[in-house]
Design a protein around this motif. Structure first.
Motif, mmCIF file in Angstrom:
data_model
loop_
_atom_site.group_PDB
_atom_site.id
_atom_site.type_symbol
_atom_site.label_atom_id
_atom_site.label_comp_id
_atom_site.label_asym_id
_atom_site.label_seq_id
_atom_site.Cartn_x
_atom_site.Cartn_y
_atom_site.Cartn_z
ATOM 1 N N UNK A 119 56.639 8.015 56.902
ATOM 2 C CA UNK A 119 57.960 8.581 57.175
ATOM 3 C C UNK A 119 59.063 7.994 56.284
ATOM 4 N N UNK A 120 59.110 8.520 55.059
ATOM 5 C CA UNK A 120 60.170 8.197 54.103
ATOM 6 C C UNK A 120 60.986 9.457 53.869
ATOM 7 N N UNK A 121 62.290 9.278 53.684
ATOM 8 C CA UNK A 121 63.169 10.401 53.354
ATOM 9 C C UNK A 121 63.922 10.043 52.091
ATOM 10 N N UNK A 122 64.014 11.024 51.187
ATOM 11 C CA UNK A 122 64.591 10.804 49.872
ATOM 12 C C UNK A 122 65.799 11.711 49.671
ATOM 13 N N UNK A 123 66.895 11.101 49.229
ATOM 14 C CA UNK A 123 68.102 11.855 48.908
ATOM 15 C C UNK A 123 68.419 11.630 47.432
ATOM 16 N N UNK A 124 68.541 12.721 46.683
ATOM 17 C CA UNK A 124 68.865 12.643 45.268
ATOM 18 C C UNK A 124 70.358 12.850 45.058
ATOM 19 N N UNK A 125 70.907 12.096 44.126
ATOM 20 C CA UNK A 125 72.296 12.254 43.728
ATOM 21 C C UNK A 125 72.316 12.765 42.287
ATOM 22 N N UNK A 126 73.082 13.822 42.071
ATOM 23 C CA UNK A 126 73.240 14.375 40.721
ATOM 24 C C UNK A 126 74.694 14.758 40.525
ATOM 25 N N UNK A 127 74.998 15.310 39.357
ATOM 26 C CA UNK A 127 76.371 15.733 39.110
ATOM 27 C C UNK A 127 76.755 16.931 39.984
ATOM 28 N N UNK A 128 75.782 17.500 40.691
ATOM 29 C CA UNK A 128 76.034 18.619 41.601
ATOM 30 C C UNK A 128 76.238 18.152 43.049
ATOM 31 N N UNK A 129 76.108 16.852 43.297
ATOM 32 C CA UNK A 129 76.241 16.317 44.652
ATOM 33 C C UNK A 129 74.964 15.634 45.103
ATOM 34 N N UNK A 130 74.739 15.610 46.430
ATOM 35 C CA UNK A 130 73.533 14.993 46.973
ATOM 36 C C UNK A 130 72.711 16.027 47.726
#
Length: 148
Positions: A119-130
């Motif tokens: 149970x891992x959750x991944x949030x990506x951050x880019x120039x478009x937001x998260x």
């Protein structure tokens, strides 16, 4: 051994621990890193969260399963959580065995099931937001190959 931590890990030190057994004929390692693409383009950072207690139990369980399938000497699973930047190391899986085929197969098995069961959750951050990253069909298909 499965560990969840915020701090980075030293690949050479982890390898040395696995290779120190005189019965060891093979060491296979995998390191997953933060890359600049994923569900989003131009990923600049990532945040990983997990379910404490349950995550470690799942890592322990997949190690037990791998040991039941292959003759393994040592197993190391390290997964980082928290805020990570591009090129940071996320996960280390290392397996030692007297035999290379067992070490390769077990290492692949461990990452396939870590990605689908832990149970891992991944949030990506880019120039478009998260964006929270959804589970991948390809990861599920990779895990299903072991059930054939």
């Amino acid at each position: 051994m499965g560990v969840v931590q915020t701090k980075d890990f030293d690949v050479a030190a982890e390898y040395a621990k696995l290779a120190n057994n005189p019965a060891c004929g093979a060491v296979v390692t995998f390191v997953g890193k933060v890359r600049d693409f994923g569900d989003s383009k131009n990923v600049s950072a990532m945040t990983l969260e997990h379910y404490p207690g349950m995550t470690e139990a799942v890592l322990e369980q997949i190690e037990v399963e791998a040991r039941a399938r292959w003759p393994l000497d040592d197993v190391t699973i390290i997964h980082r959580v928290g805020d990570l930047q591009l090129t940071d190391q996320i996960v280390f899986i290392g397996v030692s065995s007297a035999h290379r085929k067992a070490a390769f197969a077990a290492c692949e098995y461990l990452i396939d099931f870590l990605k689908t069961r832990a149970p891992f959750w991944k949030k990506e951050t880019s120039n478009e937001g998260t964006v929270w990253v959804d589970a991948k069909d390809a990861d599920q298909q990779a895990a299903e190959q072991w059930q054939r």
